[in-house]
Every structure is written in C-alpha cells, then in structure tokens.
Scaffold this active site. Structure first.
Site, mmCIF file in Angstrom:
data_model
loop_
_atom_site.group_PDB
_atom_site.id
_atom_site.type_symbol
_atom_site.label_atom_id
_atom_site.label_comp_id
_atom_site.label_asym_id
_atom_site.label_seq_id
_atom_site.Cartn_x
_atom_site.Cartn_y
_atom_site.Cartn_z
ATOM 1 N N ASP A 76 97.684 114.976 102.383
ATOM 2 C CA ASP A 76 97.274 114.824 100.985
ATOM 3 C C ASP A 76 98.443 114.441 100.077
ATOM 4 O O ASP A 76 98.360 114.558 98.865
ATOM 5 C CB ASP A 76 96.619 116.119 100.484
ATOM 6 C CG ASP A 76 97.551 117.305 100.612
ATOM 7 O OD1 ASP A 76 98.589 117.170 101.283
ATOM 8 O OD2 ASP A 76 97.251 118.361 100.032
ATOM 9 N N HIS B 81 114.834 93.895 111.686
ATOM 10 C CA HIS B 81 114.217 94.883 110.795
ATOM 11 C C HIS B 81 114.582 96.311 111.196
ATOM 12 O O HIS B 81 113.759 97.218 111.127
ATOM 13 C CB HIS B 81 112.694 94.701 110.759
ATOM 14 C CG HIS B 81 112.279 93.421 110.103
ATOM 15 N ND1 HIS B 81 111.067 92.818 110.303
ATOM 16 C CD2 HIS B 81 112.946 92.606 109.239
ATOM 17 C CE1 HIS B 81 110.998 91.700 109.591
ATOM 18 N NE2 HIS B 81 112.131 91.551 108.942
ATOM 19 N N ASP C 237 121.632 95.509 104.688
ATOM 20 C CA ASP C 237 120.714 94.699 103.890
ATOM 21 C C ASP C 237 119.978 95.687 102.991
ATOM 22 O O ASP C 237 119.118 96.434 103.471
ATOM 23 C CB ASP C 237 119.757 93.962 104.838
ATOM 24 C CG ASP C 237 118.813 93.019 104.109
ATOM 25 O OD1 ASP C 237 118.647 93.166 102.880
ATOM 26 O OD2 ASP C 237 118.225 92.155 104.786
ATOM 27 N N ASP D 80 117.962 91.812 96.528
ATOM 28 C CA ASP D 80 117.960 91.744 97.997
ATOM 29 C C ASP D 80 119.311 91.155 98.413
ATOM 30 O O ASP D 80 119.541 89.956 98.241
ATOM 31 C CB ASP D 80 116.793 90.847 98.439
ATOM 32 C CG ASP D 80 116.669 90.726 99.946
ATOM 33 O OD1 ASP D 80 117.401 91.427 100.674
ATOM 34 O OD2 ASP D 80 115.824 89.918 100.403
ATOM 35 N N HIS E 127 115.827 83.401 112.100
ATOM 36 C CA HIS E 127 114.994 83.510 110.893
ATOM 37 C C HIS E 127 115.335 82.355 109.953
ATOM 38 O O HIS E 127 116.262 81.586 110.200
ATOM 39 C CB HIS E 127 115.198 84.865 110.204
ATOM 40 C CG HIS E 127 116.620 85.184 109.824
ATOM 41 N ND1 HIS E 127 117.248 84.626 108.737
ATOM 42 C CD2 HIS E 127 117.537 86.007 110.400
ATOM 43 C CE1 HIS E 127 118.474 85.104 108.640
ATOM 44 N NE2 HIS E 127 118.692 85.936 109.646
ATOM 45 N N HIS F 235 113.959 83.090 100.993
ATOM 46 C CA HIS F 235 112.581 83.307 100.536
ATOM 47 C C HIS F 235 112.621 83.497 99.025
ATOM 48 O O HIS F 235 113.641 83.920 98.470
ATOM 49 C CB HIS F 235 111.973 84.540 101.229
ATOM 50 C CG HIS F 235 112.817 85.780 101.116
ATOM 51 N ND1 HIS F 235 112.822 86.586 100.001
ATOM 52 C CD2 HIS F 235 113.724 86.343 101.971
ATOM 53 C CE1 HIS F 235 113.666 87.593 100.181
ATOM 54 N NE2 HIS F 235 114.246 87.467 101.363
ATOM 55 N N HIS G 45 109.801 89.619 98.911
ATOM 56 C CA HIS G 45 109.342 88.334 99.459
ATOM 57 C C HIS G 45 108.290 87.857 98.464
ATOM 58 O O HIS G 45 107.116 88.173 98.583
ATOM 59 C CB HIS G 45 108.762 88.512 100.857
ATOM 60 C CG HIS G 45 109.792 89.031 101.823
ATOM 61 N ND1 HIS G 45 109.466 89.725 102.952
ATOM 62 C CD2 HIS G 45 111.143 88.943 101.823
ATOM 63 C CE1 HIS G 45 110.581 90.052 103.600
ATOM 64 N NE2 HIS G 45 111.605 89.584 102.941
ATOM 65 N N GLU H 208 120.362 83.509 102.989
ATOM 66 C CA GLU H 208 120.743 84.574 103.908
ATOM 67 C C GLU H 208 120.836 84.146 105.372
ATOM 68 O O GLU H 208 120.130 84.666 106.225
ATOM 69 C CB GLU H 208 119.758 85.726 103.786
ATOM 70 C CG GLU H 208 118.283 85.345 103.849
ATOM 71 C CD GLU H 208 117.377 86.576 103.768
ATOM 72 O OE1 GLU H 208 117.589 87.512 104.551
ATOM 73 O OE2 GLU H 208 116.468 86.583 102.921
ATOM 74 N N TYR I 59 123.286 86.352 115.329
ATOM 75 C CA TYR I 59 123.051 87.618 116.023
ATOM 76 C C TYR I 59 123.275 87.373 117.517
ATOM 77 O O TYR I 59 122.550 86.584 118.134
ATOM 78 C CB TYR I 59 121.621 88.110 115.759
ATOM 79 C CG TYR I 59 121.284 88.040 114.276
ATOM 80 C CD1 TYR I 59 121.622 89.083 113.420
ATOM 81 C CD2 TYR I 59 120.695 86.888 113.726
ATOM 82 C CE1 TYR I 59 121.357 88.994 112.051
ATOM 83 C CE2 TYR I 59 120.438 86.793 112.365
ATOM 84 C CZ TYR I 59 120.774 87.851 111.529
ATOM 85 O OH TYR I 59 120.520 87.756 110.182
ATOM 86 N N ARG J 238 124.970 88.880 108.840
ATOM 87 C CA ARG J 238 124.164 88.150 107.851
ATOM 88 C C ARG J 238 124.849 88.329 106.503
ATOM 89 O O ARG J 238 125.423 89.389 106.223
ATOM 90 C CB ARG J 238 122.728 88.698 107.809
ATOM 91 C CG ARG J 238 121.855 88.056 106.741
ATOM 92 C CD ARG J 238 120.349 88.285 106.941
ATOM 93 N NE ARG J 238 119.907 89.653 106.769
ATOM 94 C CZ ARG J 238 119.583 90.468 107.755
ATOM 95 N NH1 ARG J 238 119.637 90.065 109.009
ATOM 96 N NH2 ARG J 238 119.184 91.702 107.503
ATOM 97 N N GLU K 209 123.810 87.675 102.467
ATOM 98 C CA GLU K 209 122.637 87.333 101.652
ATOM 99 C C GLU K 209 122.912 87.531 100.165
ATOM 100 O O GLU K 209 123.400 88.581 99.746
ATOM 101 C CB GLU K 209 121.445 88.229 102.051
ATOM 102 C CG GLU K 209 120.220 88.036 101.170
ATOM 103 C CD GLU K 209 119.004 88.809 101.641
ATOM 104 O OE1 GLU K 209 119.171 89.863 102.292
ATOM 105 O OE2 GLU K 209 117.880 88.357 101.353
HETATM 106 N N1 GLY Z 1 115.576 92.451 103.094
HETATM 107 C C1 GLY Z 1 114.553 91.628 103.523
HETATM 108 C C2 GLY Z 1 114.988 90.251 103.605
HETATM 109 O O1 GLY Z 1 116.172 89.962 103.528
HETATM 110 O O2 GLY Z 1 114.189 89.366 103.679
HETATM 111 MN MN MN Z 2 115.973 88.522 101.974
HETATM 112 MN MN MN Z 3 117.599 91.232 102.686
#
Ligand code: GLY
Ligand code: MN
Ligand code: MN
Length: 431
Positions: free
Chosen positions: A36, A236, A253, A264, A343, A347, A354, A377, A381, A398, A400
C-alpha cells in the site's frame, strides 16, 4: 512554475487542432511501490506542460471553439480529513483562482459533465498508447451518447504529434530550467570525483548524488548508474553495489529533475585518481568523438550527423588501438563498431530524460533547429573476451553532456564539468 507560460501553450495547441474538437488529457496515475506504499507522485509531463497542475485524479479538457478556447479541469475536491492524511489539495476553486482554469469541477462529477462536452464533437485529441482505463471510459461515453442518438461519432486521434512537437522546441525559460538542473548534477559529479577512493562501494558514490540533489530540492531524473570496472559495460547497470577497485575506472551516469526539467550527464574517471595509459588510449577516443559530435549540433544539420561523426571517430580509434582491423568505410558499413559502441549518440531531453519529439520526418532524419536539446553521449565498452588484449579488458567509458541547438555554436548546458583527463585528475586530487 510562474516562468512557464501555460496559457500560451494551451492557446498554441488549440490553434493547431481541427475545427469542432476536444482535447482531453488525464493526470498521471499514482504508482504502487509495494503493497500500500506509493512512489512519490510525479505529474504526467504532457499534462503538466499545459497547466502546471500537480495533483493526481485530475483531467484537463480544452474546448478550442468556446470563446477564446476554454480550459476545463476536473480535480479532487477539498476534504479536511483527506488533507489531514495526504496533504493540501488545490480544489476546484483554487484551480480557477491559481491555475488559469475557466471551469473547474470535482472529479466525481466527470461522468455527468464530460459526456455532454463530447456531444457532436468531430475529433477527440487524446494522448495515445496509454491504453488506460480512462480511454475506455471516453469510448464508453461516446457509445452511450450515440446509442441515445445524442451525438455523431467523433474520431479519437492522437494528440502526441502536435503536443510533442511543441515540447521539442524549448523556450528560453525551459532552457534556463534545464541549465539549473544541469548545474546541480555538475556539482554532484564534482563531489563524486573528489570523494572517490579505492575500496569504497559504488553506492557510496551514488550517495553523493542523492545528497546534492535533495539539498537542491531536486530528485533523480532516472536511476543513477555507478558502474566500476566491468560494470561500466552494462549499459543500464543500477545495482551500484560493488567495490571500487584500485586501477579500475568508474562510469557515473546521473542527472536530476528540478521543477519538471531533467539533466542527464555522464563522466568516467579512474577510481584511484590517475588514468592508466591503456585507459587513456580509449578515453581519448571517446572524448574526441564526443567533442566532434557536439560541434555537429547546429541548426541545419540532421539529428544523425553527431552520431555519424562519433561512429567514424570511434571506428578509426578502435582500428588505431588494434581492436578492429580493416578498411574504415567497410567497418562502418558492416557496423563493426557496434561490438564496442552499441547505442546511439544522443536523444532529446527536456521534461522527460528521453524526451518526446520525432527523430525522423517522412523517414528522413530531422533537421536540427534552434531550441532543440539533445544529449551527446558516445561510449566504448570493452568486455573481457579472449581476443581482447589484457590491458583493454573491462574498460567502459561514456561521456555525456546536454547540448542546445543554437545557430552555429552549440550551447553545452553541462559545460563547466571537467572531462579532459588532466582536468579530471586535478579535480580528483582536490578532495
Ligand atoms: N541516463 C540515460 C541515458 O543516458 O540515456
Ligand atoms: Mn542520455
Ligand atoms: Mn545518461
């Protein structure tokens, strides 16, 4: 949020729809965390974008044809007992006084009032793919009206295209809001760089973000990723529970949400404060790809241009260090880089991390225009398979940043956060 012109947004939307339409958007539903206990409530971005109203159990209706366009809101009634338990409510009167609502009604009266508003409308604009109970309710009201021969059958059409195109173009006020969210995340990244030590746990670095975000009345805009060593290669990764080993890199990240706008940002740095030579080999490829991709974020370029440039630099870099071999154009054609860079380069970002907005129009990459905001970004890897030289195994990097399209020169909202290896080492030595 007084600086956002919700009225203007509603007018703009109402000017774009077909004649004889109704626009309906329900608020976000509360989400259960366990049994709950609910997650802290967060309003639906489309809904909030148009009205700034923060409460659940609400439905907004826009009637473009009435006077200069009418804003009707159904919301929770004031209730002393409920407010004693769950906090203050705005109530219909408060909504009319403080949220620019023309007519407000208790949500419990929606079954009586909304079917009347639906009568003889030709189009109902509704956020699609929610597949929610409320859409079924609208359909039932429509059917009922028709059975009673009180209405023609309206067509339900997606609101997403019109509204999300509006959201894609950020105003100055929105960019300022994102800059504030970026600034808080920048400070948190700096704190984490200064705090990092071998033999800490990843979650101890995550704590730096929780503290900095909370201290600024912000919250996470997504679950932070704090991945050291091989964990940095899990895109992720959110467990954040491993020990930081001397000699490893850690990829973080993490961004926050402040007043409904997200940041981000990703940085990768050495746990012990000094990059190894092999780590630098790879880091510098990603950095070059990121800087070159950022310079492609300019009016008139296509959304894919930064990615195209990042792919070329990363492919060349991987050839140079011996992780790929062959002709660069052929390697790009067969997407050989995807083993290490799987990737895309960015975005849209805004109220949602996103964010909404089409990436392609008529199957062609979208042309970048002023006010669009994208992340840049790129990453590399490298796993630990036997064909990988030992010195490059378990490296995940990475970098970003958030970038605003602005004529010739992109604006990097997270510009002040160090990313050059020497600057990172200096930052880490100033704990
Ligand atoms: N943190 C999510 C991305 O970089 O898309
Ligand atoms: Mn991102
Ligand atoms: Mn990110």
């Amino acid at each position: 949020m007084p600086s956002m012109n919700f009225h203007k947004r509603r007018q703009q939307l109402m000017n774009m729809v077909e004649p004889n339409s109704l626009i309906i958007i329900p608020s976000a539903s509360p989400a259960i965390r366990s049994r709950d206990i609910e997650y802290r409530y967060r309003q639906n971005s489309d809904f909030y974008y148009l009205n700034g109203f923060p409460e659940p159990n609400s439905v907004m209706v826009l009637i473009p044809e009435r006077s200069e366009g009418e804003f009707v809101l159904f919301c929770q009634e004031r209730n002393q007992t409920k407010e004693q338990w769950d906090g203050e409510r705005v109530g219909p009167d408060g909504a009319m006084k403080n949220y620019g609502v023309d007519d407000a009604y208790p949500i419990d009266e929606i079954d009586d009032i909304l079917p009347t508003l639906l009568k003889n409308k030709e189009y109902i604009y509704y956020p699609m793919q929610r597949n929610d109970q409320f859409e079924l309710k609208i359909k039932a009201w429509i059917n009922n009206n028709m059975m009673q021969k009180k209405s023609i059958k309206p067509e339900i059409i997606s609101l997403d295209h019109l509204l999300h195109d509006m959201r894609l173009f950020k105003t100055k006020a929105e960019i300022s809001a994102m800059k504030r969210a970026a600034k808080i995340a920048v400070k948190a990244h700096e704190n984490a760089m200064k705090a990092a030590q071998p033999n800490m746990y990843e979650y101890e670095l995550e704590a730096e973000y929780i503290y900095e975000f909370k201290k600024s009345n912000a919250s996470h805009s997504y679950n932070p990723i704090v991945g050291s060593g091989i964990n940095a290669c899990i895109l992720h990764y959110v467990e954040n529970n491993k020990l930081l080993k001397d000699g490893d890199l850690v990829l973080i990240d993490a961004g926050c949400e402040l007043n409904y706008y997200a940041s981000d940002i990703t940085r990768t740095f050495p746990v012990n404060g000094r990059f190894s030579e092999a780590q630098l080999d790879i880091y510098n490829i990603v950095l070059e790809a990121q800087l070159s991709a950022i310079s492609e974020v300019k009016k008139g370029n296509h959304f894919n241009d930064p990615h195209r440039v990042a792919v070329r630099i990363i492919t060349q870099g991987l050839i140079d260090v011996g992780l790929l071999s062959g002709n660069i154009n052929q390697l790009i054609d067969i997407e050989a880089y995807r083993r290490f860079f799987m990737h895309r380069t960015g975005h849209w970002i805004g109220m949602d991390v996103h964010d909404v907005g089409d990436y392609k129009v008529d199957d062609e990459w979208r042309t970048l225009e002023n006010g669009m905001v994208t992340t840049i970004e790129p990453g590399i890897y490298i796993g630990s398979e036997s064909d990988i030289p030992i010195k490059y195994r378990n490296i995940g990097i990475r970098i970003e940043d958030m970038v605003v399209v602005n004529n010739e020169s992109p604006i990097v909202l997270s510009q002040s956060l160090v990313k050059n290896p020497t600057e990172i080492e200096v930052m880490m030595s100033n704990s």
